[in-house]
Design a protein around this motif. Sequence first.
Motif, PDB file in Angstrom:
ATOM      1  N   ASP A 129      18.272 -66.400 -57.529  1.00  0.00           N
ATOM      2  CA  ASP A 129      19.270 -66.152 -56.492  1.00  0.00           C
ATOM      3  C   ASP A 129      19.380 -67.202 -55.477  1.00  0.00           C
ATOM      4  O   ASP A 129      20.357 -67.432 -54.556  1.00  0.00           O
ATOM      5  N   ARG A 174      13.896 -63.552 -59.566  1.00  0.00           N
ATOM      6  CA  ARG A 174      15.073 -63.121 -58.686  1.00  0.00           C
ATOM      7  C   ARG A 174      15.027 -64.189 -57.602  1.00  0.00           C
ATOM      8  O   ARG A 174      16.312 -64.456 -57.327  1.00  0.00           O
ATOM      9  N   GLU A 195      19.900 -70.112 -55.915  1.00  0.00           N
ATOM     10  CA  GLU A 195      21.042 -71.325 -56.276  1.00  0.00           C
ATOM     11  C   GLU A 195      20.673 -72.660 -55.832  1.00  0.00           C
ATOM     12  O   GLU A 195      21.543 -73.507 -55.813  1.00  0.00           O
ATOM     13  N   GLY A 225      17.232 -58.684 -53.581  1.00  0.00           N
ATOM     14  CA  GLY A 225      18.537 -59.314 -54.171  1.00  0.00           C
ATOM     15  C   GLY A 225      19.463 -59.832 -53.034  1.00  0.00           C
ATOM     16  O   GLY A 225      19.384 -59.390 -51.853  1.00  0.00           O
ATOM     17  N   ARG A 226      20.511 -60.752 -53.298  1.00  0.00           N
ATOM     18  CA  ARG A 226      21.286 -61.325 -52.357  1.00  0.00           C
ATOM     19  C   ARG A 226      22.286 -60.594 -51.811  1.00  0.00           C
ATOM     20  O   ARG A 226      22.768 -60.778 -50.539  1.00  0.00           O
TER      21      ARG A 226
END
Length: 437
Positions: free
Chosen positions: A71, A67, A73, A259-260
């Motif tokens: 996330d 994750r 990127e 999580g983002r």
Amino acid sequence: MASRKRVPTESHNKGPEGSAVAVGKRSRAGDQRHIAALILARGGSKGIPLKNIKTLAGIPLIGWVLRAAVDSELFDSVWVSTDHDDIEKVALSSGARVHRRSAEVSKDSSTSLDTIQEFLRLYPEVDIVCHIQATSPCLHPFHLKGALEYITEQGYDSVFAVVRRHHFRWQEVKKEKGELTRPLNLDPANRPRRQDWDGELCENGSFYFSTRDLIEKQGLLQGGKVAYYEMRPEYSVDIDVDIDWPVAEQRVLRYGYFGRDSPEVVRLLLCNVSGCLTEGRIFLSASGAEMISVNTRDTAGLRMLQREGVEVVLLTSSLDPVAQDLSQIVSQRLGCEVLRVGERPLEDLRPLVKKRDLTWKDVAYMGNEEVDVEVLNLAGLSAVPSDAPLMAINGAKYICSAAGGRGAVREFTEHIRLQKKKAKSQLEQDRIDRTNC
């Protein structure tokens, strides 16, 4: 540093016979190297069978670092190197590609370097590898970003994660030499105070960035122009070395990456009464009256959130009249609103969120049924009790260890409060990053 937005492509999940096609568009000018994240997850484990996919705080262990990598990127491709079908399934479901490693590098005696070298031989497009350890579940995207900048912006060949320790170390000496131990990093006659000693940098194993040239030509993961990235102790969790499963779960719940869209501060909690505040059982009196119970620890948790400025709204359904009556009693004691929702709760909750001038990132949601999945996905923080159906569990960001009506709501309220503390800790990590630049 500009980030790379990861966009799924048709070739995203090809096996080792395919090429390492980028999964994200480059937005950084100048540096055109392909950067890959690689998590090594062999099926064999001497201590805990299939440890890499054993559930930790509701998520497979490897899912925590996947994750963070996806996330962030930062990577053109995110890979899991494995020899096991079940690990492959978890990797693909988490958005990673899979490198099916050969038997030659799947032995107990195989090293990480052996496996990474095999990976690079199969994927010549990769220029920089970030080897992320699957057993480091408190890794966050900002750690990876800060470390990668040493390579992309400052020209380093390798970067690895460390934690600062203030431990006095002693070396064991054979008895025949007349002494049992001798000091390694201190003078016993002049023991420094902690505040007068900078401590030592110790590898925490979270990740290792290395260039292809360093790995292929020198056979090293650390070498050339070397930098370290310092992580705070609370993020430096290594299940392989110094921590057991129950302790690891507590650390991850406090410092893991959820999580983002996970908010720093929740402003609104939407909580289903039926199945969350209640346990799903109905008691019948001798007169035939229906009764249900509420755990006082759950209501105490809701009060704590209210004292910290979080609005609480209880949700009930027209299909559950007993829960409706209970929610009115509870709402009077808590001084909170009750909202009746239909078969698609999202349709009823959108106006409520908009009226309060909030985004879904500001909202925490607790549900326990398949109809809740839409909102569980949207909310910045979301949770289900441990006895929720599988569809709801898959949509939640947090799975409580307690069942509905038996402390699940209190557990989720504690988790919400911990996110606030975690945000403060990240600010402190950012201070370390600026100091080390």
